[in-house]
Scaffold this active site. Structure first.
Site, PDB file in Angstrom:
ATOM      1  N   CYS A  15       0.803  -1.218   0.000  1.00  0.00           N
ATOM      2  CA  CYS A  15       0.000   0.000   0.000  1.00  0.00           C
ATOM      3  C   CYS A  15       0.848   1.286   0.000  1.00  0.00           C
ATOM      4  O   CYS A  15       1.793   1.416   0.774  1.00  0.00           O
ATOM      5  CB  CYS A  15      -0.931   0.072   1.193  1.00  0.00           C
ATOM      6  SG  CYS A  15      -2.034  -1.326   1.330  1.00  0.00           S
ATOM      7  N   ARG A  22       4.303  -0.187  -4.799  1.00  0.00           N
ATOM      8  CA  ARG A  22       4.034  -0.773  -3.478  1.00  0.00           C
ATOM      9  C   ARG A  22       2.751  -1.606  -3.467  1.00  0.00           C
ATOM     10  O   ARG A  22       2.526  -2.398  -2.551  1.00  0.00           O
ATOM     11  CB  ARG A  22       3.897   0.328  -2.433  1.00  0.00           C
ATOM     12  CG  ARG A  22       5.121   1.193  -2.286  1.00  0.00           C
ATOM     13  CD  ARG A  22       4.873   2.277  -1.265  1.00  0.00           C
ATOM     14  NE  ARG A  22       4.760   1.717   0.068  1.00  0.00           N
ATOM     15  CZ  ARG A  22       5.779   1.538   0.884  1.00  0.00           C
ATOM     16  NH1 ARG A  22       6.989   1.882   0.515  1.00  0.00           N
ATOM     17  NH2 ARG A  22       5.594   1.029   2.074  1.00  0.00           N
ATOM     18  N   TRP A  34      -2.584  -2.770  -1.763  1.00  0.00           N
ATOM     19  CA  TRP A  34      -2.214  -4.176  -1.935  1.00  0.00           C
ATOM     20  C   TRP A  34      -3.046  -4.909  -0.892  1.00  0.00           C
ATOM     21  O   TRP A  34      -2.801  -4.793   0.304  1.00  0.00           O
ATOM     22  CB  TRP A  34      -0.722  -4.355  -1.673  1.00  0.00           C
ATOM     23  CG  TRP A  34      -0.210  -5.732  -1.973  1.00  0.00           C
ATOM     24  CD1 TRP A  34       0.255  -6.177  -3.178  1.00  0.00           C
ATOM     25  CD2 TRP A  34      -0.099  -6.832  -1.070  1.00  0.00           C
ATOM     26  NE1 TRP A  34       0.638  -7.494  -3.076  1.00  0.00           N
ATOM     27  CE2 TRP A  34       0.429  -7.923  -1.791  1.00  0.00           C
ATOM     28  CE3 TRP A  34      -0.408  -7.023   0.276  1.00  0.00           C
ATOM     29  CZ2 TRP A  34       0.665  -9.165  -1.219  1.00  0.00           C
ATOM     30  CZ3 TRP A  34      -0.172  -8.264   0.859  1.00  0.00           C
ATOM     31  CH2 TRP A  34       0.367  -9.312   0.104  1.00  0.00           C
ATOM     32  N   GLU A  72      18.099 -17.292  -7.579  1.00  0.00           N
ATOM     33  CA  GLU A  72      17.712 -15.932  -7.954  1.00  0.00           C
ATOM     34  C   GLU A  72      17.197 -15.893  -9.399  1.00  0.00           C
ATOM     35  O   GLU A  72      16.228 -15.199  -9.700  1.00  0.00           O
ATOM     36  CB  GLU A  72      18.914 -14.986  -7.740  1.00  0.00           C
ATOM     37  CG  GLU A  72      18.693 -13.538  -8.133  1.00  0.00           C
ATOM     38  CD  GLU A  72      17.555 -12.822  -7.406  1.00  0.00           C
ATOM     39  OE1 GLU A  72      16.986 -13.367  -6.449  1.00  0.00           O
ATOM     40  OE2 GLU A  72      17.213 -11.713  -7.842  1.00  0.00           O
ATOM     41  N   LYS A  76      13.450 -14.665 -10.395  1.00  0.00           N
ATOM     42  CA  LYS A  76      13.173 -13.580 -11.349  1.00  0.00           C
ATOM     43  C   LYS A  76      12.143 -14.021 -12.365  1.00  0.00           C
ATOM     44  O   LYS A  76      11.196 -13.303 -12.666  1.00  0.00           O
ATOM     45  CB  LYS A  76      14.442 -13.140 -12.112  1.00  0.00           C
ATOM     46  CG  LYS A  76      15.448 -12.302 -11.375  1.00  0.00           C
ATOM     47  CD  LYS A  76      14.973 -10.938 -10.961  1.00  0.00           C
ATOM     48  CE  LYS A  76      14.246 -10.966  -9.671  1.00  0.00           C
ATOM     49  NZ  LYS A  76      14.804 -10.745  -8.417  1.00  0.00           N
ATOM     50  N   HIS A 134      18.178 -36.154  -7.032  1.00  0.00           N
ATOM     51  CA  HIS A 134      17.303 -36.566  -5.930  1.00  0.00           C
ATOM     52  C   HIS A 134      15.866 -36.106  -6.145  1.00  0.00           C
ATOM     53  O   HIS A 134      15.103 -35.984  -5.190  1.00  0.00           O
ATOM     54  CB  HIS A 134      17.849 -36.022  -4.600  1.00  0.00           C
ATOM     55  CG  HIS A 134      19.229 -36.518  -4.304  1.00  0.00           C
ATOM     56  ND1 HIS A 134      19.501 -37.835  -4.019  1.00  0.00           N
ATOM     57  CD2 HIS A 134      20.426 -35.876  -4.314  1.00  0.00           C
ATOM     58  CE1 HIS A 134      20.806 -37.984  -3.831  1.00  0.00           C
ATOM     59  NE2 HIS A 134      21.384 -36.802  -4.009  1.00  0.00           N
ATOM     60  N   LYS A 146       6.605  -4.321  -3.852  1.00  0.00           N
ATOM     61  CA  LYS A 146       8.037  -4.070  -3.684  1.00  0.00           C
ATOM     62  C   LYS A 146       8.455  -4.138  -2.220  1.00  0.00           C
ATOM     63  O   LYS A 146       9.507  -4.626  -1.879  1.00  0.00           O
ATOM     64  CB  LYS A 146       8.339  -2.684  -4.263  1.00  0.00           C
ATOM     65  CG  LYS A 146       9.790  -2.293  -4.186  1.00  0.00           C
ATOM     66  CD  LYS A 146      10.498  -2.669  -5.447  1.00  0.00           C
ATOM     67  CE  LYS A 146      11.985  -2.601  -5.333  1.00  0.00           C
ATOM     68  NZ  LYS A 146      12.602  -3.794  -5.922  1.00  0.00           N
TER      69      LYS A 146
HETATM   70  C1  G6P Z   1       9.483  -8.362  -1.792  1.00  0.00           C
HETATM   71  C2  G6P Z   1      10.087  -7.856  -3.086  1.00  0.00           C
HETATM   72  C3  G6P Z   1      11.389  -8.594  -3.374  1.00  0.00           C
HETATM   73  C4  G6P Z   1      12.340  -8.465  -2.191  1.00  0.00           C
HETATM   74  C5  G6P Z   1      11.683  -8.920  -0.885  1.00  0.00           C
HETATM   75  C6  G6P Z   1      12.531  -8.541   0.307  1.00  0.00           C
HETATM   76  O1  G6P Z   1       9.057  -9.671  -1.950  1.00  0.00           O
HETATM   77  O2  G6P Z   1       9.184  -8.027  -4.159  1.00  0.00           O
HETATM   78  O3  G6P Z   1      11.989  -8.052  -4.521  1.00  0.00           O
HETATM   79  O4  G6P Z   1      13.477  -9.214  -2.430  1.00  0.00           O
HETATM   80  O5  G6P Z   1      10.428  -8.276  -0.717  1.00  0.00           O
HETATM   81  O6  G6P Z   1      12.570  -7.153   0.393  1.00  0.00           O
HETATM   82  P1  G6P Z   1      13.721  -6.293   1.024  1.00  0.00           P
HETATM   83  O7  G6P Z   1      13.289  -4.870   0.784  1.00  0.00           O
HETATM   84  O8  G6P Z   1      13.751  -6.636   2.488  1.00  0.00           O
HETATM   85  O9  G6P Z   1      14.981  -6.624   0.344  1.00  0.00           O
END
Ligand code: G6P
Length: 612
Positions: free
Chosen positions: A2, A27, A73, A485, A489, A508, A607
């Site tokens: 939000c 956000r 959100w 990672e 992504k 496994h 985010k």
């Molecule tokens: C959310 C974001 C990710 C991020 C995670 C941790 O899920 O979408 O991109 O890695 O939060 O956030 P931070 O701000 O603590 O790195």
């Protein structure tokens, strides 16, 4: 989670609020709304993105120089127009926007229902605004006092702003657990979840602390009290970010811009901290804690999401070159599993936003057990850096795309610097090797530049695999976190199911998935346990899997086996994760674009995750 924006001052509020919502849309973006006060309180809200709100407002009267706005959100109640913020109190005289979760909203709602209140939405927010109204009316107190009293009854997290028809020259804002920043202009105030909507109007800001209530009156000085009614002196800070860092700068998406910013952002992370010629690595922010780090029994890294992957690279780095035991924990698990921690432990909390609720809670828990807490964060002035004992900012600049890219490589850069400094202090590396590593690190941004210029190969691979439904990412050692990672992504922005695995674990389980339709991405640089990875590639090949391999320039062995190769320049094993992650970011980006996905605002994600 939000986004909150509010304005009070001499200008028209609407353009400021709507632009602010657009800046904060990363956000949350399932519904949006705005309330403007111009004699009467006018409320407008829509389901969907801010652009849908703008469309809906085209022919409306949007006058007023005080207002509040929100992009949501969803937590309580599905994302629809009714549940969108702002919410009115029953009398229609108070409007509220809220970020966070009121955990005891059920009990409060029951009580208010008994007292004759009815609710139109499913939200906890509507309960809070009615609680404030109820206290105002029954206790015959001012609005400020009613807000304060109600917040004493609330359990949970909140960042709120309240607009009142009967107080047209005042906004009230408060926070606990969810961030809130107040920008101080010449004769106006801007309130927001973070500084991005504020930056173009003023660089002077006050970050509210937990349980603080700000009384923001037109033409008067900012007043802050805590919910126990103790007066607080506002601490005004100057923002470092620039406006052009918040724009797309000619790129189609923030994510692509941020991917291409990495040579610069990595350099900025090292600026003033590395002098390879003189053999100096220094992280000013943590230098006072070097002694403690040296004596530490172990280091525990806590993080979520992409930052957790950076921590995993950190574990390999610290153990490999500085010979300190490291554990990496999901903050959300760590905080609830009664871990054994004491004053001999050092916690390193890693977070781009500095606001992640689980990471914050884990820090508080570890702190209460006496551990020393260091932070690695990107957003200056955010909650985590203010809670930690010391730390280093990544200086990657604002990251707007929801999928983290440049923040990850900046976090790994800082962890590399920290590990090198510790290795130097502990004498765990011969001087010549230490100097070699510093030298290589200094040249890394130029190598990142070369990786970015891939002559269209990632786009070509994306075209080939854009319609696939599954992906496997495999790597070993330092590149196991890279596999995780890469898979994250892809799933975040293209909605293709993707799994990251340590390559040797494939046999496994995941090997059962391999057939001619399964693309497998191998991170197979020539350093490390190369031959073992080659064997894993052969195992996939034998089962007709499609092989995409990230290899060191000049590799011939893997080239013969793979369907596609992406070359990265030769570098030290411990620095490969930074280079190898970049093509995976690009691959995910192009696949998502080709599938018509919104890469900057993927569905259901946000985010900054300020709720549990
Ligand atoms: C959310 C974001 C990710 C991020 C995670 C941790 O899920 O979408 O991109 O890695 O939060 O956030 P931070 O701000 O603590 O790195």
């Amino acid at each position: 989670m939000c986004g909150i924006v509010a304005y009070i001052g001499p200008r028209e509020a609407y353009p400021i609020l709507i632009k602010g919502l657009q800046r904060l849309e990363y956000r949350g973006y399932d519904s949006a709304g705005i309330a403007l006060l111009n004699g009467e309180l006018n409320l407008f809200k829509t389901k969907g993105k801010v652009v849908e709100l703008v469309d809906y407002l085209k022919d409306k009267d949007l006058k007023g120089n005080i207002g509040i706005a929100h992009t949501r959100w969803a937590t309580h109640g599905e994302p629809n127009q009714t549940n969108a913020h702002p919410h009115f109190s029953q009398s229609g005289k108070l409007a509220i926007i809220h970020n966070g979760i009121i955990e005891n909203y059920g009990a409060l709602k029951k009580e208010l229902t008994k007292r004759g209140y009815t609710f139109t939405s499913d939200t906890d927010t509507e309960v809070l605004v009615n609680l404030i109204e109820d206290i105002c009316q029954n206790e015959k107190v001012s609005l400020e006092e009613a807000v304060r009293m109600s917040l004493n009854q609330v359990i949970g997290a909140y960042a709120i702003v309240i607009l009142s028809q009967e107080n047209p020259d005042m906004l009230i804002a408060a926070r606990k657990g969810s961030p809130l920043v107040i920008g101080i202009g010449k004769d106006d105030y801007f309130i927001a979840s973070d500084a991005t909507p504020i930056i173009e109007y003023t660089k002077n800001v006050v970050y509210l602390e937990d349980e603080e209530v700000a009384i923001i009156k037109r033409g008067e000085e900012l007043q802050i009290r805590n919910i126990k009614n103790r007066k607080k002196t506002p601490y005004i800070q100057e923002l470092e970010w620039n406006l052009n860092e918040l724009e797309k700068g000619g790129y189609d998406h923030f994510m692509l811009k941020e991917i291409y910013e990495q040579p610069r952002s990595i350099k900025d992370s090292m600026r003033g901290r590395l002098n390879a010629r003189k053999g100096i690595v220094s992280l000013g922010g943590v230098s006072e804690y070097e002694e403690k780090l040296l004596k530490a029994r172990r280091i525990i890294m806590i993080a979520c999401g992409t930052s957790w992957h950076a921590s995993l690279v950190g574990e390999y780095l610290f153990e490999d070159i500085a010979r300190i035991p490291v554990e990496v924990e999901y903050a959300s698990e760590f905080r609830y599993r009664n871990p054994i921690i004491d004053e001999n432990d050092i916690i390193i909390a890693i977070s781009q936003s500095g606001e992640t609720a689980d990471t914050l809670a884990a820090i508080k828990m570890a702190k209460s057990k006496g551990a020393t807490i260091l932070g690695i964060c990107n957003v200056v002035g955010s909650s985590i850096p203010r809670l930690t004992d010391a730390g280093s900012y990544t200086h990657a600049g604002p990251e707007i795309g929801v999928a983290s890219t440049k923040a990850f490589t900046a976090q790994v850069t800082i962890l590399t610097l920290m590990a090198l400094r510790l290795a130097q202090l502990k004498g765990t590396l011969p001087k010549s090797r230490f100097m070699q590593l510093l030298h290589e690190l200094e040249h890394l941004p130029a190598k990142v530049e070369q990786v970015l210029d891939d002559k269209g190969i990632t786009e070509q691979i994306a075209k080939e695999f854009k319609n696939t439904t599954n992906f496997l990412y495999l790597g070993r050692g330092y590149n196991f976190p890279v596999a995780l990672e890469g898979a994250l992504k892809l799933k975040e922005i293209s909605y293709i199911h993707a799994e990251g695995y340590p390559a040797a674990e494939m046999k496994h389980g995941p090997i059962a998935l391999i057939d001619e339709n399964m693309p497998v991405v191998f991170i197979a640089p020539s350093k490390g346990i190369y031959e073992k990875v080659v064997s894993n590639i052969q195992e996939v090949k034998a089962r007709n899997g499609k092989i995409i391999a990230i290899v060191t320039k000049g590799d011939t062995t893997v080239k013969k086996m793979a369907d596609y190769i992406i070359e990265i320049p030769e570098t030290e094993e411990m620095l490969v994760p930074i280079l190898a992650t970049i093509p995976l970011q690009k691959l995910a980006y192009y696949i998502a674009i080709m599938r018509g996905c919104n890469v900057d605002q993927p569905r259901n994600l946000a985010k900054s995750v300020t709720v549990e």
